[in-house]
Design an enzyme around this catalytic site. Structure first.
Site, PDB file in Angstrom:
ATOM      1  N   CYS A  19     -32.840  -1.129  33.007  1.00 42.16           N
ATOM      2  CA  CYS A  19     -31.641  -1.486  32.253  1.00 42.16           C
ATOM      3  C   CYS A  19     -30.985  -2.742  32.849  1.00 42.16           C
ATOM      4  CB  CYS A  19     -30.654  -0.321  32.281  1.00 42.16           C
ATOM      5  SG  CYS A  19     -29.070  -0.731  31.530  1.00 42.16           S
ATOM      6  N   ASP A  71     -26.414  -8.597  -5.838  1.00 42.67           N
ATOM      7  CA  ASP A  71     -27.457  -7.792  -5.213  1.00 42.67           C
ATOM      8  C   ASP A  71     -26.939  -6.380  -4.945  1.00 42.67           C
ATOM      9  OD1 ASP A  71     -29.897  -7.290  -4.232  1.00 42.67           O
ATOM     10  OD2 ASP A  71     -29.646  -8.377  -2.345  1.00 42.67           O
ATOM     11  N   LYS A  76     -26.489 -13.719  -9.450  1.00 42.12           N
ATOM     12  CA  LYS A  76     -27.285 -12.496  -9.530  1.00 42.12           C
ATOM     13  C   LYS A  76     -26.851 -11.599  -8.375  1.00 42.12           C
ATOM     14  CE  LYS A  76     -31.993 -10.838 -10.170  1.00 42.12           C
ATOM     15  NZ  LYS A  76     -31.894  -9.727  -9.261  1.00 42.12           N
ATOM     16  N   LYS A  79     -34.743 -16.569  -8.346  1.00 42.66           N
ATOM     17  CA  LYS A  79     -34.523 -15.908  -7.050  1.00 42.66           C
ATOM     18  C   LYS A  79     -34.498 -16.955  -5.936  1.00 42.66           C
ATOM     19  CE  LYS A  79     -35.977 -11.604  -6.903  1.00 42.66           C
ATOM     20  NZ  LYS A  79     -35.415 -10.294  -6.794  1.00 42.66           N
ATOM     21  N   ARG A 103     -29.814   2.894 -13.606  1.00 45.59           N
ATOM     22  CA  ARG A 103     -30.985   2.406 -14.331  1.00 45.59           C
ATOM     23  C   ARG A 103     -32.053   3.493 -14.486  1.00 45.59           C
ATOM     24  NH1 ARG A 103     -34.100  -1.935 -15.170  1.00 45.59           N
ATOM     25  NH2 ARG A 103     -32.740  -3.357 -14.084  1.00 45.59           N
ATOM     26  N   SER A 128     -35.290  -5.130 -17.273  1.00 42.63           N
ATOM     27  CA  SER A 128     -34.954  -6.037 -16.164  1.00 42.63           C
ATOM     28  C   SER A 128     -35.232  -7.465 -16.619  1.00 42.63           C
ATOM     29  CB  SER A 128     -35.731  -5.670 -14.914  1.00 42.63           C
ATOM     30  OG  SER A 128     -37.085  -5.817 -15.173  1.00 42.63           O
ATOM     31  N   LEU A 129     -35.150  -8.396 -15.711  1.00 43.05           N
ATOM     32  CA  LEU A 129     -35.339  -9.802 -16.063  1.00 43.05           C
ATOM     33  C   LEU A 129     -36.639 -10.291 -15.450  1.00 43.05           C
ATOM     34  CD1 LEU A 129     -31.747 -11.067 -15.233  1.00 43.05           C
ATOM     35  CD2 LEU A 129     -32.720 -10.738 -17.505  1.00 43.05           C
ATOM     36  N   CYS A 157     -27.502  -1.633  34.517  1.00 44.57           N
ATOM     37  CA  CYS A 157     -27.330  -0.732  35.662  1.00 44.57           C
ATOM     38  C   CYS A 157     -28.610  -0.512  36.456  1.00 44.57           C
ATOM     39  CB  CYS A 157     -26.765   0.606  35.191  1.00 44.57           C
ATOM     40  SG  CYS A 157     -27.926   1.551  34.205  1.00 44.57           S
ATOM     41  N   GLU A 160     -23.172  -4.634 -12.153  1.00 47.19           N
ATOM     42  CA  GLU A 160     -23.798  -4.373 -10.867  1.00 47.19           C
ATOM     43  C   GLU A 160     -22.767  -3.770  -9.928  1.00 47.19           C
ATOM     44  OE1 GLU A 160     -26.925  -5.233 -11.024  1.00 47.19           O
ATOM     45  OE2 GLU A 160     -27.695  -5.392  -8.978  1.00 47.19           O
ATOM     46  N   PHE A 163       2.320   1.913  -3.373  1.00 44.63           N
ATOM     47  CA  PHE A 163       1.251   2.359  -4.257  1.00 44.63           C
ATOM     48  C   PHE A 163       0.943   3.831  -4.003  1.00 44.63           C
ATOM     49  CE2 PHE A 163      -3.114   3.184  -5.364  1.00 44.63           C
ATOM     50  CZ  PHE A 163      -3.212   2.618  -6.623  1.00 44.63           C
ATOM     51  N   ASP A 164       0.800   4.180  -2.711  1.00 46.16           N
ATOM     52  CA  ASP A 164       0.497   5.568  -2.361  1.00 46.16           C
ATOM     53  C   ASP A 164       1.578   6.516  -2.877  1.00 46.16           C
ATOM     54  OD1 ASP A 164      -1.776   4.778  -1.182  1.00 46.16           O
ATOM     55  OD2 ASP A 164      -1.051   4.893   0.886  1.00 46.16           O
ATOM     56  N   GLU A 188     -25.084 -17.226 -14.270  1.00 44.21           N
ATOM     57  CA  GLU A 188     -24.276 -16.242 -13.541  1.00 44.21           C
ATOM     58  C   GLU A 188     -24.884 -15.987 -12.180  1.00 44.21           C
ATOM     59  OE1 GLU A 188     -24.420 -12.773 -15.996  1.00 44.21           O
ATOM     60  OE2 GLU A 188     -23.652 -13.899 -17.698  1.00 44.21           O
ATOM     61  N   CYS A 207     -23.798   3.818  33.247  1.00 43.76           N
ATOM     62  CA  CYS A 207     -24.140   2.496  32.719  1.00 43.76           C
ATOM     63  C   CYS A 207     -22.888   1.925  32.008  1.00 43.76           C
ATOM     64  CB  CYS A 207     -25.308   2.663  31.758  1.00 43.76           C
ATOM     65  SG  CYS A 207     -25.847   1.131  31.031  1.00 43.76           S
ATOM     66  N   ASP A 258       0.840  -1.200   0.000  1.00 45.59           N
ATOM     67  CA  ASP A 258       0.000   0.000   0.000  1.00 45.59           C
ATOM     68  C   ASP A 258       0.874   1.249   0.000  1.00 45.59           C
ATOM     69  OD1 ASP A 258      -2.086  -1.641   0.111  1.00 45.59           O
ATOM     70  OD2 ASP A 258      -2.762  -1.106   2.138  1.00 45.59           O
ATOM     71  N   CYS A 264     -31.419   3.374  27.799  1.00 43.65           N
ATOM     72  CA  CYS A 264     -31.066   3.589  29.198  1.00 43.65           C
ATOM     73  C   CYS A 264     -30.504   5.007  29.313  1.00 43.65           C
ATOM     74  CB  CYS A 264     -30.016   2.571  29.636  1.00 43.65           C
ATOM     75  SG  CYS A 264     -29.251   3.037  31.192  1.00 43.65           S
ATOM     76  N   TYR A 316     -23.032  -7.802 -19.092  1.00 45.33           N
ATOM     77  CA  TYR A 316     -23.843  -7.706 -20.316  1.00 45.33           C
ATOM     78  C   TYR A 316     -23.271  -6.619 -21.214  1.00 45.33           C
ATOM     79  CZ  TYR A 316     -28.263  -7.139 -23.001  1.00 45.33           C
ATOM     80  OH  TYR A 316     -29.217  -7.056 -23.979  1.00 45.33           O
TER      81      TYR A 316
HETATM   82  S1  IVH Z   1     -28.478  -9.373 -16.956  1.00 48.20           S
HETATM   83  C1  IVH Z   1     -31.316  -7.672 -20.171  1.00 48.20           C
HETATM   84  N1  IVH Z   1     -26.935 -10.505 -15.163  1.00 48.20           N
HETATM   85  O1  IVH Z   1     -30.650  -8.081 -11.772  1.00 48.20           O
HETATM   86  C2  IVH Z   1     -30.560  -8.367 -19.108  1.00 48.20           C
HETATM   87  N2  IVH Z   1     -28.492  -8.885 -14.404  1.00 48.20           N
HETATM   88  O2  IVH Z   1     -33.854  -7.697 -13.073  1.00 48.20           O
HETATM   89  C3  IVH Z   1     -29.862  -7.470 -18.195  1.00 48.20           C
HETATM   90  N3  IVH Z   1     -28.355  -8.435 -12.000  1.00 48.20           N
HETATM   91  O3  IVH Z   1     -31.383  -5.211 -13.602  1.00 48.20           O
HETATM   92  C4  IVH Z   1     -29.539  -7.998 -16.882  1.00 48.20           C
HETATM   93  N4  IVH Z   1     -26.733  -9.837 -11.552  1.00 48.20           N
HETATM   94  O4  IVH Z   1     -29.401  -5.131 -11.971  1.00 48.20           O
HETATM   95  C5  IVH Z   1     -27.928  -9.628 -15.374  1.00 48.20           C
HETATM   96  N5  IVH Z   1     -25.476 -11.575 -13.720  1.00 48.20           N
HETATM   97  C6  IVH Z   1     -26.443 -10.693 -13.923  1.00 48.20           C
HETATM   98  C7  IVH Z   1     -26.992  -9.922 -12.875  1.00 48.20           C
HETATM   99  C8  IVH Z   1     -28.033  -9.039 -13.166  1.00 48.20           C
HETATM  100  C9  IVH Z   1     -27.550  -8.934 -11.044  1.00 48.20           C
HETATM  101  C10 IVH Z   1     -29.412  -7.452 -11.730  1.00 48.20           C
HETATM  102  C11 IVH Z   1     -29.473  -6.330 -12.718  1.00 48.20           C
HETATM  103  C12 IVH Z   1     -30.809  -6.443 -13.375  1.00 48.20           C
HETATM  104  C13 IVH Z   1     -31.599  -7.254 -12.381  1.00 48.20           C
HETATM  105  C14 IVH Z   1     -32.594  -8.166 -13.063  1.00 48.20           C
END
Ligand code: IVH
Length: 677
Positions: free
Chosen positions: A414, A126, A124, A320, A145, A83-84, A417, A181, A37-38, A122, A438, A34, A432, A234
């Site tokens: 409490c 969060d 997913k 999910k 988005r 979205s999916l 105490c 993500e 690097f700094d 893949e 305490c 580090d 408390c 993607y």
């Molecule tokens: S593909 C058109 N791949 O999940 C396809 N999405 O509703 C585009 N997400 O909006 C999404 N991991 O924010 C894709 N491996 C992954 C993902 C992923 C998380 C999220 C993404 C997307 C939502 C699906």
């Protein structure tokens, strides 16, 4: 060094730093300390300061942050961000596979035909989705988005995420977008919450909210400090040089993106189901949260043939995970007292395996939740591990309730105490009020006082504090300064050297500037930044103590809650006594002369926008000078802007806007003159 030499050195430093960034943040394989690097980064920043015209928007110095975005520009996505569709069961997935096969004119269940559709699975992730736009291999715009059609331009914040490449390597198309993500790793999330706990702030709910909250912050330097991360998944663009999705992931990695090593290519839906089953169990071992698996048809031609519905592609689906749930017996309810006095009821459970770990305890949050769930000792309760760290009790198995069970009575005193608990209107938690005596609260306050951002007493860690407290040597922060070496030496693990270090560490507190002392004394809700603002505004503790709640609000630095917390703090005689003792010892309770001299009202009622690069001062210094002299800083030009303080390389947009609105444009020299007059 002349300009030509600087240019070469900057170029070399840039590529060297980015290689190290990539090794550390993308490959998880650091190749430099580090410290080294700094040093490289410092050298780059200092050269860029000397030759601002050589600063590139993709320089690694941009990752440090500093740019303020007052309002995020709304931009239209080149490709809508869909979205999916979601699935929750094996049946849903078999149905998806059947529709894919039908859509492609293949016959489902035909053993030979089915092998012609390959799926990529893949994780997913969060977090929050992001569209990263690259032109000629350089990141030029990062967009959230939003509503799917248009999102916010968060480029300045995205640049601080080290796993997002600012410049690509290899053979990339001239323009493309890659989506991914942004997420907050679990250890980062835990650290932030630990810190919030120290200053009495409510913890962030989960890493997803923390990540999206962070990306909406105006100050990119804060975003940089939050260590977000980003996986891409993607790619979009005209004539991309791939035949299928898996290849695109592989190549994205070569260009410098962070692609999950867990993405896999499968020949049929059965293999997909196995992958899902594997991660349903293993997901808890990952250092970040996932909430499912994404399944995508691999072949681009097949994707094209299947197309999209209005909302989502027909060639992909999200599976999910169900939050895992188990039922177990509630053995007891105990109550924890936090450092700020907040009471948390805790369910002590018969140990049960959940999400890869053995769960013995779950949070019951507060009295209302206990009442709502009507949970009783001896009940069988359903426990779930959701996005939160501590498992939750989500219900009671009433069929198994024992006939002799009693409704839970929340404690009134409490457990540490014995003081009668209080609950403020609108607050969920009891607390408390015995702040001064305490034990967990006393220890917590002293720990906060000694912590790095407060007095930074290295030699006074949590364990030592507890030891000193238990030995009856300290009951508050002022007592620390009465400690004598002879009192310390008899303590366990306290050798001559540690005792000396501690006494020296305490002496060094005399040099800690006022704003940090103000933070260290532990006024509820007064965090590091608020303490700084207040210190500059009021200049001394005496002045602060003399202000009423209304006057405090008028200073413009704090709102009602903080103002009340400050006046309550100083209304307490015991606090006043401690402050007096600290004063006697010699802690700084006012700005230093140097800081004071820099203060005036010369810029009162004036609002400044700083833009560009300056020769004599850094932007932060200029901002500080404005604040010290009563002025205000703003990130964007509006009718309210008094002056645009313009340096070199200023954005043409800002200049245009200032001219249009008739905002006065001044140089660094003009600004200095304003302060001299
Ligand atoms: S593909 C058109 N791949 O999940 C396809 N999405 O509703 C585009 N997400 O909006 C999404 N991991 O924010 C894709 N491996 C992954 C993902 C992923 C998380 C999220 C993404 C997307 C939502 C699906």
């Amino acid at each position: 060094m002349n300009k030509e030499q600087a240019e070469i050195r900057i170029k070399n430093l840039t590529s060297e730093i980015e290689v190290h960034n990539h090794n550390y943040y993308v490959n998880d394989n650091p190749t430099i300390s580090d410290f080294e690097f700094d040093k490289l980064l410092e050298e780059l920043i200092s050269l860029e300061k000397q030759f601002p015209e050589l600063i590139s928007p993709t320089s690694p110095s941009q990752r440090v942050g500093g740019a303020i975005t007052k309002e995020f520009k709304s931009v239209k996505h080149t490709y809508p961000m869909l979205s999916l569709s979601n699935s929750y069961s094996v049946e849903d997935l078999i149905d998806f596979d059947r529709k894919v096969q039908e859509g492609l004119g293949l016959q489902a269940n035909d053993l030979f035909a089915s092998s012609t559709v390959k799926y990529v699975c893949e994780l997913k992730f969060d977090g929050l989705s992001i569209g990263l736009n690259y032109k000629n291999g350089e990141l030029f715009q990062a967009v959230t988005r939003g509503d799917g059609v248009q999102g916010d331009d968060v480029t300045a914040n995205a640049k601080t995420i080290k796993s997002i490449p600012l410049k690509l390597a290899g053979n990339f198309p001239p323009a493309f977008e890659i989506r991914g993500e942004i997420f907050m790793p679990r250890n980062v999330f835990d650290d932030i919450n630990k810190e919030r706990d120290e200053i009495g702030e409510a913890p962030l709910a989960n890493p997803r909210n923390a990540a999206s909250g962070t990306m909406k912050m105006q100050d990119s330097a804060v975003v940089a400090s939050r260590n977000l991360d980003c996986f891409v998944y993607y790619m979009l663009g005209e004539n991309l040089p791939f035949k299928n999705h898996f290849e695109s992931l592989h190549t994205a990695k070569e260009w410098g993106f962070k692609v999950s090593k867990h993405s896999k290519l499968f020949d049929n839906i059965n293999e997909v189901l196995e992958f899902i089953e594997h991660w349903d169990k293993e997901r808890f071992k990952l250092p970040f949260d996932i909430d499912g698996i994404v399944i995508k048809v691999n072949d681009y031609k097949q994707q094209l043939q299947l197309g999209f519905t209005a909302k989502s592609p027909r060639w992909a689906i999200a599976y999910k995970f169900k939050a895992e749930q188990v039922s177990t017996e509630l053995l007891d309810i105990t109550y924890q007292v936090g450092r700020t006095g907040a009471i948390t009821p805790v369910a002590n459970l018969k140990p049960v395996s959940l999400g890869g770990t053995t769960v013995k305890r779950a949070s019951l949050h507060n009295a209302d939740i206990i009442e709502k769930l009507d949970v009783r000792i001896g009940d069988f309760v359903f426990v779930e591990k959701g996005g939160e760290i501590i498992p939750k009790i989500i219900g009671v198995d009433l069929l198994k309730r024992k006939s002799d069970s009693h409704p839970t009575k929340y404690i009134t005193r409490c457990p540490e105490c014995g003081t009668l608990l209080k609950r403020d209107e609108g607050e969920a938690n009891h607390f408390c009020p015995n702040e001064m005596e305490c034990p967990p609260q006393v220890i917590g306050k002293i720990e906060h006082f000694a912590s790095r951002k407060a007095m930074n007493i290295d030699s006074l860690g949590g364990e030592t504090i507890e030891q000193l407290y238990k030995a009856g040597l300290i009951k508050n922060i002022a007592n620390l300064f009465d400690l004598k070496k002879e009192q310390l030496l008899p303590l366990e693990r306290m050798a001559e050297k540690s005792a000396n270090n501690l006494i020296e560490g305490l002496q060094a507190c005399k040099n800690v500037p006022f704003e940090r002392v103000l933070y260290a004394i532990g006024i509820r809700h007064v965090g590091e930044t608020t303490a700084k603002k207040i210190a500059k505004k009021v200049k001394s503790l005496d002045a602060l103590m003399g202000l009423t709640k209304e006057q405090l609000i008028e200073t413009d630095e704090v709102g009602g809650v903080i103002a009340e917390s400050i006046t309550d703090f100083f209304a307490d005689e015991k606090n006043k006594e401690i402050i007096n003792q600290l004063k006697d010892f010699g802690l700084k309770f006012e700005l230093s002369e140097e800081q004071q001299q820099a203060c005036s009202d010369k810029l009162k009622d004036l609002t400044f926008v700083i833009s560009g690069v300056f020769n004599k001062h850094s932007r932060d210094q200029l901002k500080e000078m404005i604040e010290f002299n009563g002025g205000k800083n703003s990130g964007s030009i509006s009718g309210k802007t008094s002056y645009l303080l313009a340096g070199d390389n200023m954005g043409p947009e800002k200049l245009k806007k200032a001219e249009k609105l008739g905002v006065k444009i001044i140089s660094e020299d003009d600004f200095e003159k304003m302060l001299l007059n």
